[in-house]
Design a protein around this motif. Structure first.
Motif, PDB file in Angstrom:
ATOM      1  N   SER A   1       0.826  -1.208   0.000  1.00 37.94           N
ATOM      2  CA  SER A   1       0.000   0.000   0.000  1.00 37.94           C
ATOM      3  C   SER A   1       0.862   1.261   0.000  1.00 37.94           C
ATOM      4  O   SER A   1       0.580   2.240  -0.689  1.00 37.94           O
ATOM      5  N   THR A   2       1.946   1.241   0.777  1.00 46.12           N
ATOM      6  CA  THR A   2       2.852   2.398   0.835  1.00 46.12           C
ATOM      7  C   THR A   2       3.531   2.635  -0.510  1.00 46.12           C
ATOM      8  O   THR A   2       3.635   3.770  -0.995  1.00 46.12           O
ATOM      9  N   PHE A   3       3.991   1.564  -1.150  1.00 40.04           N
ATOM     10  CA  PHE A   3       4.641   1.687  -2.455  1.00 40.04           C
ATOM     11  C   PHE A   3       3.686   2.241  -3.501  1.00 40.04           C
ATOM     12  O   PHE A   3       4.041   3.125  -4.302  1.00 40.04           O
ATOM     13  N   LEU A   4       2.438   1.742  -3.491  1.00 39.48           N
ATOM     14  CA  LEU A   4       1.445   2.238  -4.444  1.00 39.48           C
ATOM     15  C   LEU A   4       1.149   3.707  -4.203  1.00 39.48           C
ATOM     16  O   LEU A   4       0.935   4.495  -5.135  1.00 39.48           O
ATOM     17  N   SER A   5       1.123   4.105  -2.927  1.00 45.62           N
ATOM     18  CA  SER A   5       0.867   5.518  -2.607  1.00 45.62           C
ATOM     19  C   SER A   5       1.977   6.407  -3.146  1.00 45.62           C
ATOM     20  O   SER A   5       1.734   7.466  -3.725  1.00 45.62           O
ATOM     21  N   LEU A   6       3.241   5.965  -2.955  1.00 41.22           N
ATOM     22  CA  LEU A   6       4.367   6.740  -3.477  1.00 41.22           C
ATOM     23  C   LEU A   6       4.340   6.816  -4.990  1.00 41.22           C
ATOM     24  O   LEU A   6       4.610   7.860  -5.595  1.00 41.22           O
ATOM     25  N   LEU A   7       4.040   5.702  -5.628  1.00 44.98           N
ATOM     26  CA  LEU A   7       3.982   5.678  -7.079  1.00 44.98           C
ATOM     27  C   LEU A   7       2.878   6.595  -7.593  1.00 44.98           C
ATOM     28  O   LEU A   7       3.046   7.321  -8.587  1.00 44.98           O
ATOM     29  N   THR A   8       1.738   6.593  -6.902  1.00 38.62           N
ATOM     30  CA  THR A   8       0.616   7.455  -7.292  1.00 38.62           C
ATOM     31  C   THR A   8       1.008   8.932  -7.199  1.00 38.62           C
ATOM     32  O   THR A   8       0.705   9.733  -8.090  1.00 38.62           O
ATOM     33  N   LEU A   9       1.673   9.276  -6.094  1.00 37.18           N
ATOM     34  CA  LEU A   9       2.094  10.675  -5.915  1.00 37.18           C
ATOM     35  C   LEU A   9       3.093  11.094  -6.988  1.00 37.18           C
ATOM     36  O   LEU A   9       3.044  12.208  -7.510  1.00 37.18           O
ATOM     37  N   PHE A  10       4.027  10.196  -7.309  1.00 33.59           N
ATOM     38  CA  PHE A  10       5.017  10.511  -8.333  1.00 33.59           C
ATOM     39  C   PHE A  10       4.366  10.749  -9.689  1.00 33.59           C
ATOM     40  O   PHE A  10       4.655  11.717 -10.397  1.00 33.59           O
TER      41      PHE A  10
END
Length: 349
Positions: free
Chosen positions: A19-28
């Motif tokens: 979930s954290t990785f997906l959140s970072l990817l989404t923000l990027f």
């Protein structure tokens, strides 16, 4: 049971990490999209800030503190972290926007000129008599000046790159008309600025008196330094259609013997027609000698001169320079004597 509990904790941790990785990817991706839009739509970038902030606030990365701590606890301290302005984001620069239009060179000149005070507001100063007083009293800067006579009548408005020098020149040439002056300095002046300052004072005077200063009237050369007039070239005959009563060779001999220095050149002294003649004229002018010049290309008044002069001097080329009735030589010889310092002595004798 312990195995199942450990398995459940491991699955929960993997879920939080994903979930954290997906959140970072989404923000990027969101930042990249907004950056690209702002490149083509500059006004869009201001709204994009609020959208991006909203995305951060609702992101699962920040809603779950345990997920953040878990992720951080497993990351080494020297591990690079992804930020909203990371090196992975494209570097986009935007031109600065100014509400004030750029000032052109011409406009800047007018602004500088407008800083000069009006003619009526400038204090009148008496004109001194000596160069030392001029240097102490008046600026050596560029600007505009107005000259008044003994009756306080405006005689001339001029511009100069060195006001003190120009005023001293006027005082020397027309002392009776140069009794007092008004001066306006134009800072960082170019030709346009100086002209604008001069025009401003002229228009003010004309509006007040209805007339142009006498020295500025068309055809008046009292205040304007005229270049020295060059002597006219000599003509050996009255014209090619006039029958000579004396042979041309005798006219040449009489000419060179009655004048200290005579230069037979191609073209006139004001407009030589070849580089050698131009060099000879430059040397004679530099020596300050009074000399006569004859244009050998003038077929109207010096018809047949070239061939006759070659026979007279026994010298085949031009120019030819005679001093005290004797042929000195052409451009090469004259140049050599000039560079060695021999010519000055010859011309003085």
């Amino acid at each position: 049971m312990a195995t199942n509990k450990y398995k459940n904790e491991n699955q929960k941790w993997e879920k939080n990490l994903s979930s954290t990785f997906l959140s970072l990817l989404t923000l990027f991706l969101t930042q990249l999209k907004l950056s690209i839009k702002s490149l083509f739509y500059p006004n869009f970038r201001f709204r994009a800030i609020f959208v991006l902030m909203a995305a951060i606030n609702v992101s699962p990365l920040f809603t779950s503190s345990s997920s953040l701590r878990t992720f951080s606890s497993y990351a080494p301290q020297n591990t690079p972290t992804l930020s909203l302005y990371s090196r992975f984001a494209p570097s986009l620069s935007f031109p600065s926007i100014s509400l004030r239009p750029p000032i052109s060179t011409k406009t800047r000149s007018l602004i500088i000129a407008s800083a000069v005070r009006n003619l009526s507001e400038v204090k009148t100063l008496p004109v001194p008599a000596t160069p030392e007083e001029f240097a102490a009293k008046f600026p050596s800067d560029a600007g505009v000046y107005a000259v008044f006579d003994q009756n306080d009548e405006l005689q001339f408005i001029g511009i100069s790159r060195n006001i003190a020098s120009s005023l001293f020149s006027h005082k020397s040439s027309v002392p009776e008309l140069c009794c007092s002056v008004k001066v306006g300095v134009v800072n960082e002046a170019d030709r346009t600025a100086l002209t604008q300052a001069w025009k401003s004072w002229m228009e003010e005077h004309i509006e007040a008196t209805g007339k142009v200063p006498p020295g500025n009237e068309s055809g008046n050369t009292t205040w304007v330094r005229q270049p020295p007039k060059k002597k006219a070239d000599l003509r050996l005959t009255p014209g090619r259609h006039v029958q000579l009563t004396v042979p041309l060779e005798e006219l040449i001999d009489k000419l060179v013997k009655q004048n200290k220095v005579v230069a037979f050149i191609k073209g006139s002294r004001s407009a030589p027609m070849c580089g050698f003649s131009q060099r000879v004229i430059a040397i004679l002018e530099n020596q300050g000698v009074d000399y006569e010049s004859v244009d050998v290309l003038d077929e109207e008044y010096n018809c047949g001169l070239r061939e006759t002069l070659k026979q007279y001097s026994n010298w085949p080329t031009f120019p030819q320079v005679f001093v005290n009735g004797e042929l000195v030589g052409g451009c090469d010889i004259l140049t050599s004597m000039y560079e060695k310092g021999e010519l000055a002595g010859l011309l003085k004798n």
